[in-house]
Design a protein around this motif. Structure first.
Motif, PDB file in Angstrom:
ATOM      1  N   GLU A   1       4.432  18.999  21.742  1.00  0.00           N
ATOM      2  CA  GLU A   1       5.846  19.367  21.706  1.00  0.00           C
ATOM      3  C   GLU A   1       6.579  18.844  20.477  1.00  0.00           C
ATOM      4  O   GLU A   1       7.679  19.292  20.173  1.00  0.00           O
ATOM      5  N   SER A   2       6.004  17.890  19.788  1.00  0.00           N
ATOM      6  CA  SER A   2       6.678  17.280  18.639  1.00  0.00           C
ATOM      7  C   SER A   2       6.868  18.295  17.524  1.00  0.00           C
ATOM      8  O   SER A   2       5.946  19.043  17.197  1.00  0.00           O
ATOM      9  N   SER A   3       8.048  18.283  16.928  1.00  0.00           N
ATOM     10  CA  SER A   3       8.328  19.155  15.786  1.00  0.00           C
ATOM     11  C   SER A   3       7.751  18.529  14.518  1.00  0.00           C
ATOM     12  O   SER A   3       7.341  17.363  14.512  1.00  0.00           O
ATOM     13  N   TYR A   4       7.763  19.279  13.435  1.00  0.00           N
ATOM     14  CA  TYR A   4       7.302  18.731  12.162  1.00  0.00           C
ATOM     15  C   TYR A   4       8.190  17.563  11.744  1.00  0.00           C
ATOM     16  O   TYR A   4       7.694  16.547  11.244  1.00  0.00           O
ATOM     17  N   GLU A   5       9.485  17.695  11.969  1.00  0.00           N
ATOM     18  CA  GLU A   5      10.407  16.606  11.650  1.00  0.00           C
ATOM     19  C   GLU A   5      10.089  15.363  12.478  1.00  0.00           C
ATOM     20  O   GLU A   5      10.141  14.241  11.971  1.00  0.00           O
ATOM     21  N   ASP A   6       9.753  15.572  13.767  1.00  0.00           N
ATOM     22  CA  ASP A   6       9.339  14.451  14.626  1.00  0.00           C
ATOM     23  C   ASP A   6       8.085  13.780  14.059  1.00  0.00           C
ATOM     24  O   ASP A   6       7.987  12.553  14.030  1.00  0.00           O
ATOM     25  N   LEU A   7       7.121  14.588  13.635  1.00  0.00           N
ATOM     26  CA  LEU A   7       5.889  14.058  13.054  1.00  0.00           C
ATOM     27  C   LEU A   7       6.195  13.211  11.828  1.00  0.00           C
ATOM     28  O   LEU A   7       5.697  12.081  11.707  1.00  0.00           O
ATOM     29  N   CYS A   8       7.029  13.727  10.924  1.00  0.00           N
ATOM     30  CA  CYS A   8       7.351  12.986   9.702  1.00  0.00           C
ATOM     31  C   CYS A   8       8.034  11.665  10.019  1.00  0.00           C
ATOM     32  O   CYS A   8       7.703  10.628   9.420  1.00  0.00           O
ATOM     33  N   GLU A   9       8.960  11.669  10.953  1.00  0.00           N
ATOM     34  CA  GLU A   9       9.649  10.435  11.340  1.00  0.00           C
ATOM     35  C   GLU A   9       8.665   9.452  11.966  1.00  0.00           C
ATOM     36  O   GLU A   9       8.703   8.254  11.691  1.00  0.00           O
TER      37      GLU A   9
ATOM     38  N   GLN B   1       6.092   2.070   8.124  1.00  0.00           N
ATOM     39  CA  GLN B   1       6.956   0.898   7.919  1.00  0.00           C
ATOM     40  C   GLN B   1       6.448  -0.283   8.749  1.00  0.00           C
ATOM     41  O   GLN B   1       6.367  -1.412   8.253  1.00  0.00           O
ATOM     42  N   ASN B   2       6.075  -0.015   9.995  1.00  0.00           N
ATOM     43  CA  ASN B   2       5.553  -1.076  10.866  1.00  0.00           C
ATOM     44  C   ASN B   2       4.244  -1.668  10.331  1.00  0.00           C
ATOM     45  O   ASN B   2       3.932  -2.823  10.608  1.00  0.00           O
ATOM     46  N   LEU B   3       3.498  -0.872   9.584  1.00  0.00           N
ATOM     47  CA  LEU B   3       2.233  -1.330   9.003  1.00  0.00           C
ATOM     48  C   LEU B   3       2.390  -1.788   7.547  1.00  0.00           C
ATOM     49  O   LEU B   3       1.410  -2.036   6.862  1.00  0.00           O
ATOM     50  N   SER B   4       3.641  -1.872   7.082  1.00  0.00           N
ATOM     51  CA  SER B   4       3.957  -2.261   5.696  1.00  0.00           C
ATOM     52  C   SER B   4       3.349  -1.305   4.671  1.00  0.00           C
ATOM     53  O   SER B   4       2.838  -1.723   3.634  1.00  0.00           O
ATOM     54  N   ILE B   5       3.415  -0.022   4.985  1.00  0.00           N
ATOM     55  CA  ILE B   5       2.902   1.024   4.108  1.00  0.00           C
ATOM     56  C   ILE B   5       4.069   1.898   3.657  1.00  0.00           C
ATOM     57  O   ILE B   5       4.903   2.299   4.467  1.00  0.00           O
ATOM     58  N   ASN B   6       4.092   2.202   2.360  1.00  0.00           N
ATOM     59  CA  ASN B   6       5.028   3.203   1.838  1.00  0.00           C
ATOM     60  C   ASN B   6       4.340   4.550   1.916  1.00  0.00           C
ATOM     61  O   ASN B   6       3.194   4.688   1.468  1.00  0.00           O
ATOM     62  N   VAL B   7       5.026   5.543   2.490  1.00  0.00           N
ATOM     63  CA  VAL B   7       4.422   6.867   2.630  1.00  0.00           C
ATOM     64  C   VAL B   7       5.298   7.929   1.974  1.00  0.00           C
ATOM     65  O   VAL B   7       6.519   7.863   2.041  1.00  0.00           O
ATOM     66  N   ASP B   8       4.638   8.859   1.334  1.00  0.00           N
ATOM     67  CA  ASP B   8       5.262  10.090   0.877  1.00  0.00           C
ATOM     68  C   ASP B   8       4.592  11.206   1.655  1.00  0.00           C
ATOM     69  O   ASP B   8       3.353  11.240   1.758  1.00  0.00           O
TER      70      ASP B   8
ATOM     71  N   MET C   1       0.850  -1.180   0.000  1.00  0.00           N
ATOM     72  CA  MET C   1       0.000   0.000   0.000  1.00  0.00           C
ATOM     73  C   MET C   1       0.889   1.234   0.000  1.00  0.00           C
ATOM     74  O   MET C   1       1.874   1.302   0.721  1.00  0.00           O
ATOM     75  N   LYS C   2       0.489   2.206  -0.824  1.00  0.00           N
ATOM     76  CA  LYS C   2       1.246   3.449  -0.913  1.00  0.00           C
ATOM     77  C   LYS C   2       0.303   4.610  -0.594  1.00  0.00           C
ATOM     78  O   LYS C   2      -0.751   4.747  -1.221  1.00  0.00           O
ATOM     79  N   LEU C   3       0.696   5.420   0.400  1.00  0.00           N
ATOM     80  CA  LEU C   3      -0.135   6.533   0.839  1.00  0.00           C
ATOM     81  C   LEU C   3       0.581   7.861   0.667  1.00  0.00           C
ATOM     82  O   LEU C   3       1.797   7.955   0.843  1.00  0.00           O
ATOM     83  N   LEU C   4      -0.204   8.875   0.364  1.00  0.00           N
ATOM     84  CA  LEU C   4       0.272  10.245   0.345  1.00  0.00           C
ATOM     85  C   LEU C   4      -0.234  10.926   1.610  1.00  0.00           C
ATOM     86  O   LEU C   4      -1.434  10.895   1.896  1.00  0.00           O
ATOM     87  N   ILE C   5       0.680  11.506   2.355  1.00  0.00           N
ATOM     88  CA  ILE C   5       0.339  12.255   3.565  1.00  0.00           C
ATOM     89  C   ILE C   5       0.511  13.733   3.232  1.00  0.00           C
ATOM     90  O   ILE C   5       1.610  14.165   2.878  1.00  0.00           O
ATOM     91  N   LEU C   6      -0.561  14.491   3.329  1.00  0.00           N
ATOM     92  CA  LEU C   6      -0.524  15.926   3.023  1.00  0.00           C
ATOM     93  C   LEU C   6      -0.811  16.748   4.270  1.00  0.00           C
ATOM     94  O   LEU C   6      -1.779  16.472   4.985  1.00  0.00           O
ATOM     95  N   ASN C   7       0.016  17.745   4.485  1.00  0.00           N
ATOM     96  CA  ASN C   7      -0.159  18.649   5.616  1.00  0.00           C
ATOM     97  C   ASN C   7      -0.279  20.074   5.123  1.00  0.00           C
ATOM     98  O   ASN C   7       0.512  20.525   4.291  1.00  0.00           O
ATOM     99  N   GLY C   8      -1.258  20.782   5.655  1.00  0.00           N
ATOM    100  CA  GLY C   8      -1.528  22.138   5.233  1.00  0.00           C
ATOM    101  C   GLY C   8      -0.766  23.191   6.019  1.00  0.00           C
ATOM    102  O   GLY C   8       0.244  22.906   6.660  1.00  0.00           O
ATOM    103  N   PRO C   9      -1.275  24.421   5.977  1.00  0.00           N
ATOM    104  CA  PRO C   9      -0.556  25.569   6.518  1.00  0.00           C
ATOM    105  C   PRO C   9      -0.264  25.462   8.007  1.00  0.00           C
ATOM    106  O   PRO C   9      -1.088  24.998   8.785  1.00  0.00           O
TER     107      PRO C   9
END
Length: 143
Positions: free
Chosen positions: A24-32, A39-46, A1-9
């Motif tokens: 407290e999580s940064s945007y980089e923390d969120l992306c990681e 990965q744990n769910l066997s999903i490819n994400v962009d 499964m391949k998912l697109l994750i989109l985040n707005g303003p």
């Protein structure tokens, strides 16, 4: 499964803005966090983010025939972007709208989503775990 994750303003300002609401999580923390859980769910994400409505619309249009699902946090565009709604309807990709905060426990104007009717569901109020719930919902929908 391949998912697109989109985040707005302003999602790129996580960890800096209104920590009592967004954590407290940064945007980089969120992306990681999204990548590891995908990965744990066997999903490819962009993962993509934009503060510009038209760019988000273009990302959605470009997703056509490339992704099995979309998870979108339209942020402020949730409440008034007919363009994002129309783009999601046009590509007809199963989409889950997510929010870090509980939009229904906030200001009155935040309680209405014009994007949600173009989605298979909405998840709100579970912090960054909302994205994992969105992934699990799309896995379940694909079964």
């Amino acid at each position: 499964m391949k998912l697109l994750i989109l985040n707005g303003p302003n999602i790129n300002m996580l960890g800096k803005r209104e920590r009592a609401i967004y954590g407290e999580s940064s945007y980089e923390d969120l992306c990681e966090y999204i990548r590891v859980n995908g990965q744990n769910l066997s999903i490819n994400v962009d993962i993509l983010q934009s503060n510009i409505e038209g760019e988000l619309v273009t990302y959605i249009q470009d997703a056509y025939d490339k992704y099995d699902g979309i998870i979108i946090n339209p942020a402020a565009y949730t409440h008034y972007s007919i363009a994002i709604y129309d783009a999601l309807k046009a590509v007809d990709i199963p989409t889950v709208e997510v929010h870090i905060s509980n939009i229904y426990a906030r200001e009155e104007y935040r309680r209405k989503s014009v994007v949600a009717p173009a989605c298979i569901g909405q998840i709100s109020g579970f912090g960054i775990y909302s994205y994992v719930m969105g992934m699990m919902a799309l896995i379940n929908k694909a079964k």
